[in-house]
Enzyme design. Structure first.
Site, PDB file in Angstrom:
ATOM      1  N   TYR A  75    -131.269  40.480   6.256  1.00  0.00           N
ATOM      2  CA  TYR A  75    -131.222  39.614   5.089  1.00  0.00           C
ATOM      3  C   TYR A  75    -132.011  40.168   3.916  1.00  0.00           C
ATOM      4  O   TYR A  75    -132.042  39.559   2.845  1.00  0.00           O
ATOM      5  CB  TYR A  75    -131.709  38.203   5.452  1.00  0.00           C
ATOM      6  N   LYS A  79    -132.416  41.788  20.743  1.00  0.00           N
ATOM      7  CA  LYS A  79    -131.467  42.705  21.381  1.00  0.00           C
ATOM      8  C   LYS A  79    -132.175  44.057  21.538  1.00  0.00           C
ATOM      9  O   LYS A  79    -131.723  45.092  21.038  1.00  0.00           O
ATOM     10  CB  LYS A  79    -130.220  42.818  20.497  1.00  0.00           C
ATOM     11  N   ASP A 139    -127.815  37.847  23.344  1.00  0.00           N
ATOM     12  CA  ASP A 139    -126.423  37.464  23.657  1.00  0.00           C
ATOM     13  C   ASP A 139    -126.387  36.427  24.780  1.00  0.00           C
ATOM     14  O   ASP A 139    -125.856  35.328  24.619  1.00  0.00           O
ATOM     15  CB  ASP A 139    -125.552  38.696  23.962  1.00  0.00           C
ATOM     16  N   ASP A 198    -130.533  32.510  12.556  1.00  0.00           N
ATOM     17  CA  ASP A 198    -129.522  31.840  11.753  1.00  0.00           C
ATOM     18  C   ASP A 198    -128.409  31.310  12.666  1.00  0.00           C
ATOM     19  O   ASP A 198    -128.019  30.135  12.598  1.00  0.00           O
ATOM     20  CB  ASP A 198    -128.964  32.861  10.746  1.00  0.00           C
ATOM     21  N   ASP A 231    -127.856  27.195  14.050  1.00  0.00           N
ATOM     22  CA  ASP A 231    -126.611  26.455  13.830  1.00  0.00           C
ATOM     23  C   ASP A 231    -126.000  25.983  15.148  1.00  0.00           C
ATOM     24  O   ASP A 231    -125.499  24.860  15.246  1.00  0.00           O
ATOM     25  CB  ASP A 231    -125.593  27.306  13.051  1.00  0.00           C
TER      26      ASP A 231
END
Ligand SMILES: NC(=O)c1ccc[n+]([C@@H]2O[C@H](COP(=O)([O-])OP(=O)(O)OC[C@H]3O[C@@H](n4cnc5c(N)ncnc54)[C@H](OP(=O)(O)O)[C@@H]3O)[C@@H](O)[C@H]2O)c1
Ligand SMILES: NC(=O)c1ccc[n+]([C@@H]2O[C@H](COP(=O)([O-])OP(=O)(O)OC[C@H]3O[C@@H](n4cnc5c(N)ncnc54)[C@H](OP(=O)(O)O)[C@@H]3O)[C@@H](O)[C@H]2O)c1
Lengths: 496, 496
Positions: free
Chosen positions: B143, B190, B223, B247, B251
């Protein structure tokens, strides 16, 4: 686009009846057991395979091969171009590279295809209507694994997205949807933030979609899209995404469909294809005849279609569905009131049902005689006119005063023909007119631009770097600033 | 670590009874309606606020401010350091920067805190036991928005992860957990793929965890971690992650808890804090008195705690829970058999219940007299010894023959003192000993290294670039290769 001089995967020889050479690896942990179960079912179903075994995984890593595979094994893979792979145990710690990533990228297996289907009421799930296929780009994005630490404080990983990469995966997703009678392809990216990289993926998706007017095409921002998948998976059909998002999405999809033990995946490229279960080697289950072989078996079903033996694929898949319906299940997916069977017994139960169709769950059909699913290549495009505007120079600089840094840079760069136009820290503009509240690390970006768009040159960049070096400024990386057909190929600073 | 010379957020003045200056923006779409409802509830509950209104969003973008905010508004934000923000409509298309990202990064709001709670049976959910708080790093990662297109085919975005950034967010997550009586903090990354960047986040998390032996600390690969959250959210308590994963995770968490209309968020930094609903401006609902004001109201509850008015926060939050229990709901969360009320009527219903406690749902308590939650700064560390091994030079090169490119590079670079050791394409080694199956773009990386570790210099890099330029080789970016305290700060090529 240049492609290596190799003939295509010999997908059609299977229909002639001759055995098709296939490379097989039994892997680690539960791998040998589920591979044995899978191969027994395939043989009983009449699959025409000439199996070549290679060794991969723990034992090979232990022999000092940092990618878990030996040179001789590559020879088999490159000749058969079809790989049925059991899971392996990846050693912990630095120095080891992921075997999967190495195989995918070395063989150009750009498409990772993972169907995630619910089997209610036979496998408990909160999402009984779920039937989603994730088509994940498999070669680029952050998984290129290009990382650099360049200051005391800051590390970096490169996210790379290429136009041919985008085009091939988008086209593959639409081709797959058409072939499998699906009606919608959903693209997910974060292009509201990453306008150049994810923006390219989204734009190419839209371009390709125009060639498939018979299919619905839509785009979701990946955050809310993943949330929607987690909540209402029946809203989706085929989903296509860049590598990282696809990794997360496909694990979400597999998990909420029922069990990670149930899903198989295909890794497909122009020259080869690899088929495997989505789960790992589950070392705690190894050697107990307890693992579910279904994921690898469904991967093998995809392989049979790929090598032109769809009638065998159909027979195996429907027998497997009939087995689920009969309440025969390994422990991981046992519903209420059903006793589990072992890996071998499950395979026997599938073999017993070869020729049967499921009665409640929908039966599958793989029509015979279809040519192999086309693996698209990217369209050749005229080269855009490329001109240079300047360069972003990244510096390791301990003092945290942007104005003082700007003064140093302007003095050092004086006379080069490129002007300092902006300094950012982690992407936020801190000069000119920064805010004192902005948190600064020791990693700075200085943007130098020619006063006229397109008038910068590499020679000026070299000259600039020479002067910065002489001034004792520690430049740690550079990024050229280009225009393509007049359009800037670089983002503004945040707050610019 | 240098910090700007500004006093801290004046969080404790609220307890004295004097009104606390707070900047408020009504935003776009449903923003004005839900802000009006929220401010009415706060006033009725006895919040001591001196509201300063600023304008942001559509109208401001339309006046030509590319970030949707005017210089005068910054003055208010920097003075009050508390921002209650309604959602805005972000214009589509290039040239506009996200206002949220700009505010977060400019004010150093590094922590994004989002509680996601289920309210069964009053709000329908598949996950009735869910009570998760996502603490998302808010400033760095992809970002940072640093993107470059450097060849016809390839675009790039930089993922930046800094040690102080990791330390502050990890520490904030543990402090938050302790303060709110939570028992576990889960980190998700990750790092099996991104060993340097996500590896740093994970490692710093482990270091910080050692300071909080009273709390359980664990790590999941993102994941399978996201899949687990989607399936079994009750397995988690507080989750801390880098920006992008956070992010997506937040959500997912908000969606499966019940509705995006129900969750609020805090953006917290050393100098300021911003509070907002997690949803957007929902333009289709605007002006209909239909939107749910709960997300903004719960954000305002967090603000009240932040500015030292916990007793008001508690009164509002419990009245809101009692309102849910009474079956009063806006249309988005109406259960079976309950008629919806409008935005205004919902606020009135909360006001009517001020002083009440919920009876089925657990009541909240915000103890009075606690100091503001400490906003951690990063620990100063001794600078590691940094030496240079060489440089990765990235080239725009149309011909796809790696061996031919290697020959050109070696000839051009001859005599520099840095040797060509590897060429990769999208991270995969293609020279020496590449495979013809590897798909190649027009974007190549050539690794040049000194024969002795640590013996390379910036002057050699400048010399190399000068020679490459003269040979007509289009270098488009460079990445220095460094060691820190002897340990390489760069990854191997895939297949190396
Ligand atoms: N493609 C690959 O080769 C691949 C992929 C992923 C991971 N791995 C490697 O596998 C090793 C183990 O990783 P992991 O434990 O994270 O993931 P995993 O092997 O997928 O196992 C996780 C859990 O899932 C369940 N499970 C997985 N496959 C199953 C099956 N066929 N039947 C029944 N249950 C099954 C087991 O749960 P219960 O314990 O609850 O029974 C197991 O402990 C690691 O070395 C990892 O690097 C390899
Ligand atoms: N922080 C921010 O300022 C922020 C954050 C996100 C998005 N945005 C912006 O908001 C605009 C709209 O984005 P979007 O449509 O993707 O997301 P959204 O505004 O969150 O709305 C999506 C849908 O969620 C429902 N919804 C959201 N908030 C609700 C509420 N308070 N009460 C009831 N229902 C609610 C509505 O669903 P139904 O239509 O089904 O009723 C709405 O159409 C865009 O310009 C976007 O850039 C701003």
């Amino acid at each position: 686009m240049t492609t290596p001089e190799l003939s295509k995967t010999n997908g059609s020889t299977g229909t002639t009846g001759a055995p098709v050479p296939v490379t097989v690896a039994r892997g680690d942990g539960i791998g040998p057991e589920i591979m044995d179960a899978t191969l027994r079912v395939l043989t009983a179903a009449g699959a025409r395979l000439a199996v070549e075994e290679i060794q991969i995984g723990e034992a090979v890593y232990a022999r000092g091969h940092s990618a878990g595979i030996e040179p001789g094994a590559w020879e088999s893979l490159r000749r058969t171009r079809v790989f049925l792979k059991a899971p392996i145990t990846t050693p912990q710690g630095g120095g080891f590279k992921s075997l999967n990533v190495t195989i995918r990228k070395s063989l150009g297996l750009f498409a990772n295809v993972r169907p995630c289907v619910a089997y209610p009421p036979f496998v408990p799930t909160r999402h009984p209507k779920m039937d989603v296929v994730i088509v994940r780009e498999n070669e680029e994005d952050l998984y290129a694994g290009i990382e650099h630490r360049q200051t005391d404080e800051v590390t970096q990983c490169l996210k790379l997205i290429s136009r041919p990469g985008c085009e091939r995966i988008a086209r593959y997703a639409f081709e797959y949807a058409r072939r499998h009678g699906r009606s919608k392809v959903t693209c997910m990216t974060k292009d509201n933030i990453m306008k150049l990289t994810d923006g390219l993926f989204h734009r190419v998706f839209d371009e390709v979609a125009a060639d498939y007017p018979d299919l619905v095409a839509e785009h979701w921002i990946v955050d809310i899209g993943t949330a929607k998948l987690a909540d209402t998976p029946e809203a989706f059909d085929v989903i296509v995404t860049p590598n990282l998002y696809g990794d997360v999405l496909s694990d979400v999809a597999a998990q909420i469909a029922g069990s990670v033990g149930l899903a198989g995946s295909a890794n497909v490229g122009e020259h080869a294809a690899m088929f495997e279960a989505i789960h790992g080697s589950a070392p705690t289950l190894a050697g107990q005849d307890a693992a579910n072989p279904s994921g690898l078996l469904l991967a093998a079903v995809m392989m049979l279609v790929h090598i032109g033996q769809p009638e065998v694929a159909e027979r195996v898949h429907n027998a497997w569905l009939a087995t689920l319906e009969a309440g025969v299940a390994t422990a991981d997916v046992t519903g209420p009131g059903v006793g589990p069977v072992g890996t071998r017994a499950f395979a026997d139960a599938v073999i017993d049902r070869l020729g049967q169709q499921p009665t409640t769950l929908p039966a599958v059909t793989y029509p015979a005689g279809q040519p192999q699913l086309a693996v698209p290549t990217a369209t050749a495009r005229p080269a855009p006119a490329k001109t240079m505007d300047g360069v972003d120079v990244f510096l390791h600089h301990d003092d945290r005063d942007p104005d003082a840094l700007a003064a140093l840079l302007r003095e050092a760069g004086d006379g080069v023909g490129l002007d300092l136009t902006m300094i950012t820290n982690r992407g936020v503009k801190v000069w000119p007119d920064g805010l004192p509240e902005t948190f600064c690390t020791d990693h700075w970006r200085a943007r130098f631009q020619s006063s006229r768009p397109g008038a910068a040159s590499r020679a000026e960049v070299v000259d600039l770097l020479r002067r910065l070096d002489r001034a004792g400024l520690d430049f740690v990386k550079t990024e050229g600033l280009y225009r393509f057909d007049g359009e800037p190929g670089y983002s503004l600073g945040q707050g610019q």
